[in-house]
Scaffold this motif. Structure first.
Motif, mmCIF file in Angstrom:
data_model
loop_
_atom_site.group_PDB
_atom_site.id
_atom_site.type_symbol
_atom_site.label_atom_id
_atom_site.label_comp_id
_atom_site.label_asym_id
_atom_site.label_seq_id
_atom_site.Cartn_x
_atom_site.Cartn_y
_atom_site.Cartn_z
ATOM 1 N N CYS A 37 0.845 -1.189 0.000
ATOM 2 C CA CYS A 37 0.000 0.000 0.000
ATOM 3 C C CYS A 37 0.884 1.245 0.000
ATOM 4 C CB CYS A 37 -0.922 0.005 1.221
ATOM 5 S SG CYS A 37 -2.121 -1.346 1.260
ATOM 6 N N ILE A 38 0.270 2.368 -0.317
ATOM 7 C CA ILE A 38 0.985 3.632 -0.383
ATOM 8 C C ILE A 38 0.794 4.405 0.921
ATOM 9 C CG2 ILE A 38 1.186 5.853 -1.552
ATOM 10 C CD1 ILE A 38 2.186 3.545 -3.217
ATOM 11 N N VAL A 39 1.884 4.873 1.485
ATOM 12 C CA VAL A 39 1.857 5.796 2.622
ATOM 13 C C VAL A 39 2.665 7.026 2.221
ATOM 14 C CG1 VAL A 39 2.666 6.216 4.970
ATOM 15 C CG2 VAL A 39 1.527 4.064 4.417
ATOM 16 N N ARG A 40 2.113 8.191 2.472
ATOM 17 C CA ARG A 40 2.831 9.442 2.185
ATOM 18 C C ARG A 40 3.196 10.090 3.521
ATOM 19 N NH1 ARG A 40 2.439 10.417 -3.194
ATOM 20 N NH2 ARG A 40 0.753 9.314 -4.271
ATOM 21 N N LEU A 41 4.470 10.059 3.859
ATOM 22 C CA LEU A 41 4.932 10.667 5.094
ATOM 23 C C LEU A 41 4.990 12.179 4.923
ATOM 24 C CD1 LEU A 41 7.861 8.268 6.095
ATOM 25 C CD2 LEU A 41 5.510 8.266 6.963
ATOM 26 N N PRO A 42 4.515 12.925 5.924
ATOM 27 C CA PRO A 42 4.565 14.394 5.829
ATOM 28 C C PRO A 42 5.983 14.908 6.027
ATOM 29 C CG PRO A 42 3.736 13.733 7.970
ATOM 30 C CD PRO A 42 3.895 12.464 7.178
ATOM 31 N N GLU A 43 6.147 16.222 5.906
ATOM 32 C CA GLU A 43 7.444 16.841 6.200
ATOM 33 C C GLU A 43 7.825 16.565 7.648
ATOM 34 O OE1 GLU A 43 7.182 20.961 5.294
ATOM 35 O OE2 GLU A 43 7.036 20.640 3.138
ATOM 36 N N PRO A 44 9.090 16.449 7.965
ATOM 37 C CA PRO A 44 10.239 16.737 7.096
ATOM 38 C C PRO A 44 10.648 15.582 6.187
ATOM 39 C CG PRO A 44 11.014 16.183 9.281
ATOM 40 C CD PRO A 44 9.512 16.180 9.366
ATOM 41 N N GLU A 45 10.072 14.360 6.390
ATOM 42 C CA GLU A 45 10.495 13.241 5.546
ATOM 43 C C GLU A 45 10.013 13.421 4.100
ATOM 44 O OE1 GLU A 45 9.462 12.817 8.676
ATOM 45 O OE2 GLU A 45 11.449 12.236 9.400
ATOM 46 N N SER A 46 8.708 13.713 3.939
ATOM 47 C CA SER A 46 8.136 13.943 2.599
ATOM 48 C C SER A 46 8.488 12.814 1.639
ATOM 49 C CB SER A 46 8.612 15.288 2.040
ATOM 50 O OG SER A 46 8.239 16.349 2.878
ATOM 51 N N ARG A 47 8.196 11.607 2.054
ATOM 52 C CA ARG A 47 8.505 10.435 1.229
ATOM 53 C C ARG A 47 7.252 9.585 1.043
ATOM 54 N NH1 ARG A 47 12.804 12.623 1.278
ATOM 55 N NH2 ARG A 47 14.881 11.710 1.075
ATOM 56 N N VAL A 48 7.223 8.905 -0.092
ATOM 57 C CA VAL A 48 6.283 7.815 -0.305
ATOM 58 C C VAL A 48 6.913 6.543 0.229
ATOM 59 C CG1 VAL A 48 5.233 6.340 -2.060
ATOM 60 C CG2 VAL A 48 5.088 8.815 -2.268
ATOM 61 N N VAL A 49 6.136 5.771 0.983
ATOM 62 C CA VAL A 49 6.590 4.477 1.493
ATOM 63 C C VAL A 49 5.703 3.395 0.894
ATOM 64 C CG1 VAL A 49 7.016 3.038 3.514
ATOM 65 C CG2 VAL A 49 7.363 5.517 3.648
ATOM 66 N N PHE A 50 6.326 2.405 0.268
ATOM 67 C CA PHE A 50 5.600 1.223 -0.192
ATOM 68 C C PHE A 50 5.545 0.254 0.983
ATOM 69 C CE2 PHE A 50 7.382 2.481 -4.502
ATOM 70 C CZ PHE A 50 6.193 3.071 -4.904
ATOM 71 N N LEU A 51 4.345 0.085 1.529
ATOM 72 C CA LEU A 51 4.179 -0.583 2.821
ATOM 73 C C LEU A 51 3.501 -1.931 2.672
ATOM 74 C CD1 LEU A 51 4.531 -0.067 5.918
ATOM 75 C CD2 LEU A 51 2.125 0.662 5.905
ATOM 76 N N ARG A 52 4.123 -2.951 3.239
ATOM 77 C CA ARG A 52 3.536 -4.301 3.281
ATOM 78 C C ARG A 52 2.851 -4.535 4.621
ATOM 79 N NH1 ARG A 52 5.053 -8.554 0.280
ATOM 80 N NH2 ARG A 52 5.578 -9.863 2.073
ATOM 81 N N HIS A 53 1.980 -5.565 4.621
ATOM 82 C CA HIS A 53 1.292 -6.040 5.835
ATOM 83 C C HIS A 53 0.320 -5.008 6.384
ATOM 84 C CE1 HIS A 53 4.132 -9.275 5.536
ATOM 85 N NE2 HIS A 53 5.146 -8.451 5.670
ATOM 86 N N ALA A 54 -0.265 -4.210 5.509
ATOM 87 C CA ALA A 54 -1.235 -3.197 5.918
ATOM 88 C C ALA A 54 -2.457 -3.290 5.012
ATOM 89 C CB ALA A 54 -0.632 -1.800 5.856
ATOM 90 N N ILE A 55 -3.507 -2.554 5.371
ATOM 91 C CA ILE A 55 -4.744 -2.475 4.594
ATOM 92 C C ILE A 55 -5.108 -0.998 4.480
ATOM 93 C CG2 ILE A 55 -7.172 -3.181 4.446
ATOM 94 C CD1 ILE A 55 -6.512 -5.541 6.255
ATOM 95 N N PRO A 56 -5.567 -0.547 3.324
ATOM 96 C CA PRO A 56 -5.931 0.866 3.191
ATOM 97 C C PRO A 56 -6.869 1.341 4.308
ATOM 98 C CG PRO A 56 -5.960 -0.174 1.044
ATOM 99 C CD PRO A 56 -5.728 -1.279 2.039
ATOM 100 N N GLY A 57 -6.568 2.521 4.827
ATOM 101 C CA GLY A 57 -7.394 3.122 5.864
ATOM 102 C C GLY A 57 -6.925 2.854 7.279
ATOM 103 N N GLU A 58 -6.043 1.892 7.477
ATOM 104 C CA GLU A 58 -5.565 1.592 8.822
ATOM 105 C C GLU A 58 -4.598 2.663 9.316
ATOM 106 O OE1 GLU A 58 -5.739 -3.223 9.326
ATOM 107 O OE2 GLU A 58 -3.942 -2.409 8.385
#
Length: 370
Positions: A37-58
């Motif tokens: 799944c996609i996670v978008r970390l806010p600043e200061p990291e400002s990165r997209v994380v490709f995340l395993r073992h999760a479900i959208p909305g969690e």
């Protein structure tokens, strides 16, 4: 067709300080192609994380498993679930989870939601790569037991001291296992619609026991072959589709089966008496041979898809219909876009859950002239 082994993760040159092991709290975004799944970390990291073992909305605590300061995106695992999805279930396999066996992507997800997530991926790939807005339903296929015990061909790694093992995700590291819950109790009998096929030891055959029947039935329903028609079966493997196309077009018809693996091609001649069987690279063969018109084409390419030269060669033969069997939705969408440029539109699409608990999904698309 002959499938290629999965690619190993490439060794990357570090682009700054490592972020591996760092943890962040985040809300999980949409599912993406590849089992994460996609996670978008806010600043200061400002990165997209490709995340395993999760479900959208969690809401989860994620741990970075790959990534440095200079990378455009990072990879991670959900190591703690703070607010769980109602579709989260206990993984049936004790080896599933962060840092464990990497063979499954969705054991923590209810089976119906797994199929909905796969449908989301197919839909997104068609929209992004082929500019098509299309509803998708991933259908269950008989032959597994609630998503388990369907792999009729299973390989284990061997531990240094003996014993079975599987590999971690994107790693050569071994995870000792007693058995894999995806493994079927019986090996494949290499049958489709009550017809037995000769297959070489280690040669390709669909691993889900329900796959051959459902794929052949779907291809025939979509194409509607008629007596006397001329058919091209590309990436023909041992002749799974060619065998039944022969029956449909009869003695007045013609079936040409082209396959790059010489052993599989030789076996397709045995399995499909009456077909014209040609070993060789599909693109190279089509560039020099069989340039007459064909009524029907079956495409069952490897994971990277047929690609433009083959699509152009298919369209050049002006078939009234093309059945495209795809194990990768991104490759399918790219080739559908190429077909569209050349005047062939997507008329129908079926998707099947031939690989439960993993992110993989099989599609059969019907393409025809506009």
């Amino acid at each position: 067709m002959t499938r290629r082994p999965p690619r190993q993760a490439r060794q990357r040159t570090p682009r700054g300080a490592s972020r591996v092991g760092q943890r962040f709290e985040a809300v999980v975004g949409p599912v993406a192609h590849g089992g994460h799944c996609i996670v978008r970390l806010p600043e200061p990291e400002s990165r997209v994380v490709f995340l395993r073992h999760a479900i959208p909305g969690e809401r989860v605590v994620l741990e970075i498993t790959e990534g440095t300061d200079g990378d455009r995106f990072w990879r991670g695992d959900a190591v703690e679930v703070l607010e769980a999805s109602p579709d989260r279930v206990p993984p049936p396999c004790p080896y599933a989870g962060p840092g464990r066996c990497g063979g499954c992507d969705f054991q923590h997800v209810d089976l119906a939601r797994q199929r909905a997530l796969k449908a989301d991926v197919v839909r997104e790939q068609l929209a992004r790569l082929a500019k098509l807005d299309r509803d998708v339903v991933v259908e269950a296929v008989p032959g597994d037991e609630h998503g388990l015990h369907w792999r009729t061909r299973q390989r284990y790694a061997t531990l240094p001291g003996g014993g079975r093992a599987m590999r971690q995700h994107r790693s050569h590291d071994l995870v000792p296992v007693d058995t894999c819950l995806l493994e079927a109790p019986e090996p494949s009998d290499h049958r489709a619609l009550d017809t037995t096929f000769e297959v070489a030891d280690g040669g390709f055959w669909q691993v889900h026991p329900g796959a051959p029947d459902v794929l052949v039935t779907t291809v025939l329903e979509l194409l509607g072959p008629q007596p006397g028609e001329r058919c091209l079966d590309l990436y023909a493997g041992v002749g799974l589709f060619a065998r039944f196309l022969l029956d449909a077009v009869g003695e007045t018809g013609r079936v040409v089966a082209i396959e790059g693996d010489a052993t599989a091609s030789a076996l397709s001649a045995t399995n499909c008496p009456g077909a014209v069987v040609r070993p060789g690279d599909v693109g190279q063969v089509l560039a020099t041979s069989y340039d007459e018109p064909f009524d029907l084409v079956v495409l069952d390419p490897p994971r990277e898809g047929a690609r433009r030269p083959v699509v152009e060669a298919v369209v050049d033969r002006r078939p009234r219909a093309v059945a495209y069997v795809a194990c990768d939705p991104a490759a399918l969408a790219r080739d559908v876009a190429t077909f569209a440029e050349l005047g062939y539109e997507l008329r129908d699409l079926r998707a099947f859950d031939l690989f439960p608990m993993t992110h993989h999904v099989e599609c059969v698309a019907l393409l025809a002239p506009r």
